[in-house]
Design an enzyme around this catalytic site. Structure first.
Site: not given
Ligand code: NAD
Ligand code: 0WE
Length: 257
Positions: A14, A20-21, A66, A96, A157, A164, A195-197
């Protein structure tokens, strides 16, 4: 300088860039003495991930989308060949379709639903199954990243909240399956982080601001705090904790008004 993760081997999914986290988690695991391997999703990200990995002495950097079973198998085969085992799996992957994070949830189509659940939820199951094979006889720990949109409605979301919720339920079922082998499985429910996401999400800055006004700590979370919570969960400090979702969100989730 020894560190509470000295001698431990961790595989991290990830990292997209230094915001990134997963990268914040990697840095904190490394600071505690863990040896790290990384995967990246696609050639574009290899250019970002490889220099970051090399900067902290990691020589195992492998491609892994993945949605592709062969790529997943190749990653675990190579990690097994290089390390002969594994102690820690970090899962920090979500996706998503963009339209499914803006139109009303009721409009979510079958393909978009499958994509979100495949990449964001099922991937934990398949990666954990492979990781457990390399953790045989030595125990281990898995940690994933989730968000409060699984528990409460966060506008837009949408299908990610449903994904999630499935991820958090998977954490509990995986913990039950793998507990007898000494493998613990937990999730960190993080507050919003830029972040990027998050960059494509309309109104994300306003969300950060709202959380910083309303959360008990009156601020947002620092990615390093998420990383240090991951250290706790995967180290001996968290030896009695499994199947848990731990909020690292400056307390925002406890508020009712
Ligand atoms: P990020 O964009 O840095 O990381 C998301 C990662 O998912 C990227 O590295 C991307 O390559 C990977 N990914 C997407 N599709 C993939 C695929 N098919 N195969 C392999 N990898 C794939 O963003 P982030 O915010 O660090 O996200 C990491 C995790 O943290 C996600 O699970 C996210 O839901 C979660 N999280 C984020 C926040 C936040 O506000 N940023 C809050 C709580 C939880
Ligand atoms: O899990 C996430 C984001 C995950 C994500 C982000 C994107 C943006 C680009 C998944 N898929 C995509 N697809 C894209 O095309 N977070 C917890 C961050 C986040 O995203 C939100 C949030 C928060 C918080 C979306 C809407 C509302 C709040």
């Amino acid at each position: 300088m020894a560190g509470i993760l000295a001698g431990k081997k961790a595989l991290i999914f990830g990292v997209a860039n230094d915001r990134s986290i997963a990268w914040a988690v990697a840095r904190e695991l490394h600071a505690q003495g863990a040896e790290l391997a990384f995967t990246y999703a696609g050639e574009v990200l290899e250019k970002r991930v490889r220099p970051l990995a090399e900067g902290i002495g990691s020589t195992i950097v492998l491609p892994c989308d993945v949605t592709r079973d062969q790529e997943i198998e190749a990653v675990f085969q190579e990690v097994g060949r290089r390390w002969g085992g594994l102690d820690i799996l970090v899962h920090a992957i979500a996706f998503a379709r963009k339209e499914d994070l803006s139109q009303p949830y009721v409009q979510t189509g079958r393909e978009g639903f499958h994509t979100a659940l495949d990449i964001s939820s099922y991937s934990l199951v398949v990666l954990t199954r492979h990781a457990a094979e390399l953790m045989k006889g030595r125990g281990g720990a898995v940690v994933t990243l989730t968000y409060m949109g699984s528990e409460k409605v966060v506008p837009n979301y949408n299908v990610m909240g449903v994904a999630k919720a499935a991820l958090e339920a998977s954490v509990r079922y995986l913990a039950h399956d793998l507990g007898p082998e000494g493998i613990r499985v937990n999730a960190i429910s993080a507050g919003p982080v830029k972040t990027l996401a998050a960059s494509g999400i309309a109104g994300f800055r306003d969300m950060l601001h709202l959380v910083s006004e309303r959360a008990p700590l009156r601020r947002n979370v620092d990615p390093a705090e998420i990383g240090r919570t991951a250290v706790y969960l995967v180290s001996d400090l968290g030896s009695g904790v499994t199947g848990e979702t731990l909020h690292v969100d400056a307390g925002y989730n406890v508020m009712g008004m």
